[in-house]
Design a protein around this motif. Structure first.
Motif, mmCIF file in Angstrom:
data_model
loop_
_atom_site.group_PDB
_atom_site.id
_atom_site.type_symbol
_atom_site.label_atom_id
_atom_site.label_comp_id
_atom_site.label_asym_id
_atom_site.label_seq_id
_atom_site.Cartn_x
_atom_site.Cartn_y
_atom_site.Cartn_z
ATOM 1 N N LEU A 1 0.837 -1.198 0.000
ATOM 2 C CA LEU A 1 0.000 0.000 0.000
ATOM 3 C C LEU A 1 0.872 1.248 0.000
ATOM 4 C CD1 LEU A 1 -2.615 -1.118 2.687
ATOM 5 C CD2 LEU A 1 -2.774 -1.353 0.203
ATOM 6 N N ASP A 2 0.332 2.304 -0.609
ATOM 7 C CA ASP A 2 1.048 3.579 -0.597
ATOM 8 C C ASP A 2 0.750 4.323 0.693
ATOM 9 O OD1 ASP A 2 -1.503 4.502 -0.865
ATOM 10 O OD2 ASP A 2 -1.302 5.119 -2.970
ATOM 11 N N ARG A 3 1.095 5.594 0.733
ATOM 12 C CA ARG A 3 0.934 6.364 1.963
ATOM 13 C C ARG A 3 -0.518 6.560 2.366
ATOM 14 N NH1 ARG A 3 -0.071 11.808 0.911
ATOM 15 N NH2 ARG A 3 -0.051 12.389 -1.306
ATOM 16 N N HIS A 4 -1.454 6.356 1.423
ATOM 17 C CA HIS A 4 -2.880 6.501 1.733
ATOM 18 C C HIS A 4 -3.452 5.239 2.341
ATOM 19 C CE1 HIS A 4 -2.948 10.353 -0.323
ATOM 20 N NE2 HIS A 4 -2.381 9.797 -1.388
ATOM 21 N N GLY A 5 -2.666 4.154 2.435
ATOM 22 C CA GLY A 5 -3.149 2.917 3.009
ATOM 23 C C GLY A 5 -4.263 2.305 2.183
ATOM 24 N N VAL A 6 -5.289 1.753 2.860
ATOM 25 C CA VAL A 6 -6.424 1.133 2.175
ATOM 26 C C VAL A 6 -7.194 2.168 1.360
ATOM 27 C CG1 VAL A 6 -8.607 -0.078 2.561
ATOM 28 C CG2 VAL A 6 -6.588 -0.712 3.871
ATOM 29 N N TYR A 7 -7.170 3.442 1.800
ATOM 30 C CA TYR A 7 -7.903 4.491 1.092
ATOM 31 C C TYR A 7 -7.265 4.822 -0.264
ATOM 32 C CZ TYR A 7 -10.881 5.293 5.109
ATOM 33 O OH TYR A 7 -11.803 5.140 6.109
ATOM 34 N N GLY A 8 -6.082 4.289 -0.497
ATOM 35 C CA GLY A 8 -5.451 4.484 -1.790
ATOM 36 C C GLY A 8 -5.782 3.394 -2.793
ATOM 37 N N LEU A 9 -6.535 2.357 -2.359
ATOM 38 C CA LEU A 9 -6.924 1.288 -3.275
ATOM 39 C C LEU A 9 -8.027 1.762 -4.220
ATOM 40 C CD1 LEU A 9 -7.008 -1.746 -0.795
ATOM 41 C CD2 LEU A 9 -5.290 -1.274 -2.544
ATOM 42 N N GLN A 10 -8.091 1.151 -5.369
ATOM 43 C CA GLN A 10 -9.071 1.536 -6.381
ATOM 44 C C GLN A 10 -10.460 1.040 -6.001
ATOM 45 O OE1 GLN A 10 -8.089 0.106 -10.223
ATOM 46 N NE2 GLN A 10 -9.805 1.083 -11.262
ATOM 47 N N ARG A 11 -11.468 1.889 -6.186
ATOM 48 C CA ARG A 11 -12.853 1.507 -5.924
ATOM 49 C C ARG A 11 -13.378 0.677 -7.088
ATOM 50 N NH1 ARG A 11 -16.237 6.733 -4.158
ATOM 51 N NH2 ARG A 11 -17.886 5.159 -4.346
ATOM 52 N N ASN A 12 -14.204 -0.288 -6.753
ATOM 53 C CA ASN A 12 -14.833 -1.121 -7.771
ATOM 54 C C ASN A 12 -16.230 -0.569 -8.023
ATOM 55 O OD1 ASN A 12 -15.825 -3.132 -9.440
ATOM 56 N ND2 ASN A 12 -14.749 -4.770 -8.316
ATOM 57 N N LEU A 13 -16.319 0.386 -8.946
ATOM 58 C CA LEU A 13 -17.596 1.047 -9.232
ATOM 59 C C LEU A 13 -18.600 0.078 -9.834
ATOM 60 C CD1 LEU A 13 -16.241 4.440 -10.655
ATOM 61 C CD2 LEU A 13 -16.986 3.897 -8.338
ATOM 62 N N LEU A 14 -18.119 -0.917 -10.567
ATOM 63 C CA LEU A 14 -19.032 -1.882 -11.169
ATOM 64 C C LEU A 14 -19.782 -2.655 -10.091
ATOM 65 C CD1 LEU A 14 -20.164 -3.410 -13.588
ATOM 66 C CD2 LEU A 14 -18.154 -4.923 -13.489
ATOM 67 N N VAL A 15 -19.067 -3.116 -9.079
ATOM 68 C CA VAL A 15 -19.718 -3.840 -7.982
ATOM 69 C C VAL A 15 -20.669 -2.924 -7.232
ATOM 70 C CG1 VAL A 15 -19.304 -5.043 -5.802
ATOM 71 C CG2 VAL A 15 -17.834 -5.476 -7.764
#
Length: 349
Positions: free
Chosen positions: A70-84
């Protein structure tokens, strides 16, 4: 729709995904809150994991254990799955079909086996089993402690979620311990190879010193052998020459005695007597002294050195430096110390 609902269940909270939904590089989806709670679980073996929301570090997928950086944003830096997320919105807006409604009502309106007309709506805490109101008032659970079924359901579901989160954190810690132990094993094997190489190198140096000493001592023995052989061979040559002269004089005398004519015999007898007399008076060459061939003075006693070799052992780093840097000169006549693989031994020269 039933199969679709199963695909929309978060593996952590076991509920339908709560937006926003994050997708890991391994293609597994989680509620962002659930993923962040799991990521924030303390793990002493992952020092890069901080306590803040924006801290970077390493995160293991709860489904497949794939490690995500993970980068400095942690989990909040992960990509959102808009399709789901869009599918969840559509699923929640879709009314349940008649084919699916009946089984759901059957599950929600489960009836008591003892009282077929009564719904199971309470939970017997004493026996740890769901039951109905009639069983509580008149049946087998009338003297038991009871609680609302919904409250117990929510409590135990929350406890199960916490237990899953805890065991996942424990799994991460165990994995960290395993990784640390494997690294220790690799380091240990490398250190063993290095130390064995150093021990072999020290023994090779010791072998070289012994070989050099062996050549030096054999040279001394060979030098004395050469000197004595030269002296003995010289004496042998002199004795052979003396013997040859004596044999010639005897042979000449015997031939003269066979001369039948007295006048002829007398003409040569005087000179022949003189020659034989001189040969008899000439001293024979020196003889070798008794025990001249004995070489016992070159006997070697290695008992002290054998004891010193048997006492070779490992020593401390400080002693090794003192021996390696300031040892006595082997040719100075004093004691010598030889470090072998970090060890030292003392041997008399």
């Amino acid at each position: 729709m039933d199969n679709l609902e199963k695909q929309l269940i978060c593996p952590i909270c076991l509920e339908i995904f709560t937006k926003p939904v994050v997708i890991l590089p391994c293609q597994h989806n989680f509620c962002r809150k659930c993923a962040n709670d799991t990521f924030q679980a303390p793990n002493q073996y992952l020092p890069t994991r901080g306590g803040s929301v924006t801290s970077g570090g390493r995160f293991r997928c709860p489904s497949c254990r794939h490690e995500v950086v993970l980068d400095r944003h942690g989990v909040y830096g992960l990509q959102r799955n808009l399709l789901v997320e869009n599918i969840i919105d559509m699923f929640k807006q879709e009314p349940p079909s008649p084919r699916l409604a009946a089984p759901q009502r059957t599950e929600e309106q489960r009836m008591c086996q003892e009282h077929e007309d009564e719904k199971i709506n309470i939970y017997c805490v004493t026996h740890g089993a769901p039951t109905c109101s009639m069983c509580k008032v008149f049946g087998a659970h009338r003297d038991c402690e009871a609680a609302p079924l919904t409250a117990v359901y929510q409590t135990q579901k929350a406890e199960l979620t916490d237990a899953i989160t805890m065991i996942m954190g424990n799994n991460d810690r165990i994995q960290g311990v395993i990784t640390q132990l494997e690294e220790i094993c690799r380091t240990l094997e490398e250190n063993v190879r290095r130390q064995k190489s150093q021990v072999c190198e020290r023994f090779d140096q010791l072998y070289a010193m012994l070989e050099e000493k062996n050549r030096d001592m054999n040279s001394k023995v060979e030098a004395e052998q050469k000197e004595k052989l030269s002296y003995i061979r010289g004496l042998t040559t002199k004795h052979k020459e003396h013997l040859e002269l004596s044999c010639k004089a005897v042979e000449t005398g015997i031939k003269s005695m066979e001369e039948p004519v007295m006048a002829v015999f007398l003409q040569s007898a005087k000179n022949l007597l003189k020659t034989i007399g001189e040969a008899s008076c000439t001293p024979s060459p020196d003889e070798v002294k008794r025990g001249y061939e004995i070489m016992d003075h070159f006997t070697v006693d290695f008992s002290g050195e054998a004891r010193a070799l048997l006492s070779i052992n490992f020593t401390s780093e400080k002693e090794y430096e003192e021996v390696d840097g300031g040892g006595a000169d082997p040719g100075a006549g004093g004691e010598t110390q030889t470090a072998v693989g970090g060890g030292a031994t003392t041997a008399a020269p």
